[in-house]
Scaffold this motif. Structure first.
Motif, PDB file in Angstrom:
ATOM      1  N   ASP A  95       0.779  -1.292  -0.026  1.00 21.89           N
ATOM      2  CA  ASP A  95      -0.117   0.078  -0.053  1.00 21.89           C
ATOM      3  C   ASP A  95       0.963   1.346   0.125  1.00 21.89           C
ATOM      4  O   ASP A  95       0.679   2.319  -0.780  1.00 21.89           O
ATOM      5  N   HIS A  96       1.984   1.136   0.729  1.00 24.30           N
ATOM      6  CA  HIS A  96       2.756   2.176   0.826  1.00 24.30           C
ATOM      7  C   HIS A  96       3.669   2.731  -0.459  1.00 24.30           C
ATOM      8  O   HIS A  96       3.722   3.667  -1.168  1.00 24.30           O
ATOM      9  N   ILE A 101       3.904   5.432  -5.928  1.00 30.61           N
ATOM     10  CA  ILE A 101       4.052   5.368  -7.289  1.00 30.61           C
ATOM     11  C   ILE A 101       2.875   6.569  -7.698  1.00 30.61           C
ATOM     12  O   ILE A 101       2.982   7.268  -8.630  1.00 30.61           O
ATOM     13  N   GLN A 102       1.812   6.248  -7.158  1.00 29.81           N
ATOM     14  CA  GLN A 102       0.549   7.358  -7.482  1.00 29.81           C
ATOM     15  C   GLN A 102       0.810   8.572  -7.161  1.00 29.81           C
ATOM     16  O   GLN A 102       0.496   9.491  -8.052  1.00 29.81           O
ATOM     17  N   ARG A 103       1.574   8.933  -6.194  1.00 27.06           N
ATOM     18  CA  ARG A 103       1.936  10.493  -5.991  1.00 27.06           C
ATOM     19  C   ARG A 103       2.956  10.989  -7.169  1.00 27.06           C
ATOM     20  O   ARG A 103       2.614  11.963  -7.374  1.00 27.06           O
ATOM     21  N   LEU A 133      14.076   1.217  -3.839  1.00 23.26           N
ATOM     22  CA  LEU A 133      13.470   2.706  -4.666  1.00 23.26           C
ATOM     23  C   LEU A 133      14.023   2.260  -6.122  1.00 23.26           C
ATOM     24  O   LEU A 133      13.465   2.585  -7.080  1.00 23.26           O
ATOM     25  N   LYS A 134      15.416   1.604  -6.347  1.00 24.46           N
ATOM     26  CA  LYS A 134      15.750   1.536  -7.758  1.00 24.46           C
ATOM     27  C   LYS A 134      14.981   0.443  -8.425  1.00 24.46           C
ATOM     28  O   LYS A 134      14.892   0.676  -9.674  1.00 24.46           O
ATOM     29  N   GLN A 135      14.631  -0.468  -7.826  1.00 27.92           N
ATOM     30  CA  GLN A 135      13.779  -1.489  -8.315  1.00 27.92           C
ATOM     31  C   GLN A 135      12.288  -1.020  -8.778  1.00 27.92           C
ATOM     32  O   GLN A 135      11.871  -1.381  -9.932  1.00 27.92           O
ATOM     33  N   ILE A 136      11.589  -0.166  -7.844  1.00 29.18           N
ATOM     34  CA  ILE A 136      10.542   0.368  -8.283  1.00 29.18           C
ATOM     35  C   ILE A 136      10.566   1.369  -9.514  1.00 29.18           C
ATOM     36  O   ILE A 136       9.799   1.323 -10.490  1.00 29.18           O
ATOM     37  N   GLU A 137      11.649   2.171  -9.299  1.00 26.53           N
ATOM     38  CA  GLU A 137      11.776   2.992 -10.826  1.00 26.53           C
ATOM     39  C   GLU A 137      12.011   2.424 -11.770  1.00 26.53           C
ATOM     40  O   GLU A 137      11.433   2.639 -13.180  1.00 26.53           O
ATOM     41  N   ILE A 142       9.042   5.126 -13.235  1.00 27.04           N
ATOM     42  CA  ILE A 142       8.804   6.194 -12.777  1.00 27.04           C
ATOM     43  C   ILE A 142      10.207   6.804 -12.205  1.00 27.04           C
ATOM     44  O   ILE A 142      10.938   6.092 -11.757  1.00 27.04           O
ATOM     45  N   GLN A 143      10.171   8.144 -11.642  1.00 30.33           N
ATOM     46  CA  GLN A 143      11.184   8.816 -11.233  1.00 30.33           C
ATOM     47  C   GLN A 143      10.697   9.132  -9.726  1.00 30.33           C
ATOM     48  O   GLN A 143       9.722   9.884  -9.333  1.00 30.33           O
TER      49      GLN A 143
END
Length: 285
Positions: A95-96, A101-103, A133-137, A142-143
């Motif tokens: 959820d976090h 990502i949405q923000r 963080l790197k994997q999410i990007e 997204i940045q």
């Protein structure tokens, strides 16, 4: 092994041969009509026991890609950390991450604690935060602000399953927490004219945020940054939510003699807005 309820295509509630209920993760496990028997246990990739029922609604709210990413991230964390993680960590962290990502997609940026400061006290969790963080990007294209890693790191810190207190809040604030939680929620209910479900995930999300806030107040570490323009725009767009936050700010000042910075108010605004969104009364971030 029996599947009793579908949560989504790849997650389902199951009962093992000892009669214990758990959440199963496996490709396509939610496709067949339930209930049904699993004859091949290898179709289940992971099992999650003791997940709080109030978090189950997130399986229908969160994108499966985010859930799958978080499952793998928590698996890595279990190998890196020397303590047991709270059974709810996959859902609360997903959820976090989804909120981050949405923000980012909405170009809404909030000030996080500096990641290098978090790493000073929690080096392993900080390392996990930077990795995540790197994997999410990379995976979600997204940045993110690099200090978003600190929010992920602190999720692991606060998920110590056998910690003496939920968030290592000072004993003084532990005794006040229940009162503060009920007082602030009542302010929202009275002002907006709703009844908030105390057993819902939205309430749990807000109560966790409030505990973070009390931890910062107890330690004297208050979030503060130049967020005036953003907060002013949000208040103008959602005046009822802004009124709730202002009443809570007054409550902290009058009852506890504690000021809330604009950034603390911004976080409260976001969480209250999300509660009201589930009641169909506001737009969410």
């Amino acid at each position: 092994m029996r599947v009793t309820k579908k949560l989504n295509n790849n997650f389902a509630i199951c009962v093992d041969k000892e009669g214990q209920e758990f959440i199963a993760y496996g490709k396509g496990i939610g496709f067949p009509k339930t209930p049904y028997e699993i004859t091949d246990p290898t179709v289940i990739d992971r099992r999650f026991y003791d997940v709080d029922q109030k978090y189950l609604a997130l399986f229908n709210e969160l994108p499966e890609k985010v859930l799958h990413f978080t499952v793998k991230l928590v698996d890595i964390a279990k190998n890196e950390l020397d303590y047991e993680l709270n059974p709810n960590i996959v859902l609360t962290l997903a959820d976090h991450i989804n909120f981050c990502i949405q923000r980012a997609k909405s170009h809404i940026y909030v000030q996080m604690p500096l990641i290098y400061e978090v790493e000073q006290q929690y080096p392993r969790e900080g390392k996990l935060g930077r990795y995540a963080l790197k994997q999410i990007e990379r995976r979600f294209a997204i940045q993110l602000d690099q200090n978003e890693a600190s929010g992920i790191a602190m999720h692991f810190v606060n998920a110590r399953f056998n910690a003496k207190t939920k968030m290592d809040v000072s004993m003084l604030w532990q005794t006040r927490y229940d009162d503060v939680l009920e007082d602030t929620v009542s302010i929202v209910e009275d002002e907006i004219g709703i009844v908030i479900n105390r057993s819902s995930f939205n309430f749990a999300r807000y109560s966790s945020h409030l505990m973070y806030l009390l931890q910062r107040l107890g330690s004297g570490s208050i979030l503060d940054s130049n967020m005036s323009d953003m907060y002013s725009a949000l208040k103008a767009d959602r005046p009822a939510i802004a009124r709730c936050v202002d009443l809570i700010r007054q409550y902290f000042q009058d009852k506890w003699n504690l000021p809330l910075s604009e950034e603390e108010q911004l976080y409260l605004f976001m969480h209250i807005n999300r509660i009201c969104t589930r009641e169909g009364l506001s737009s969410s971030f």
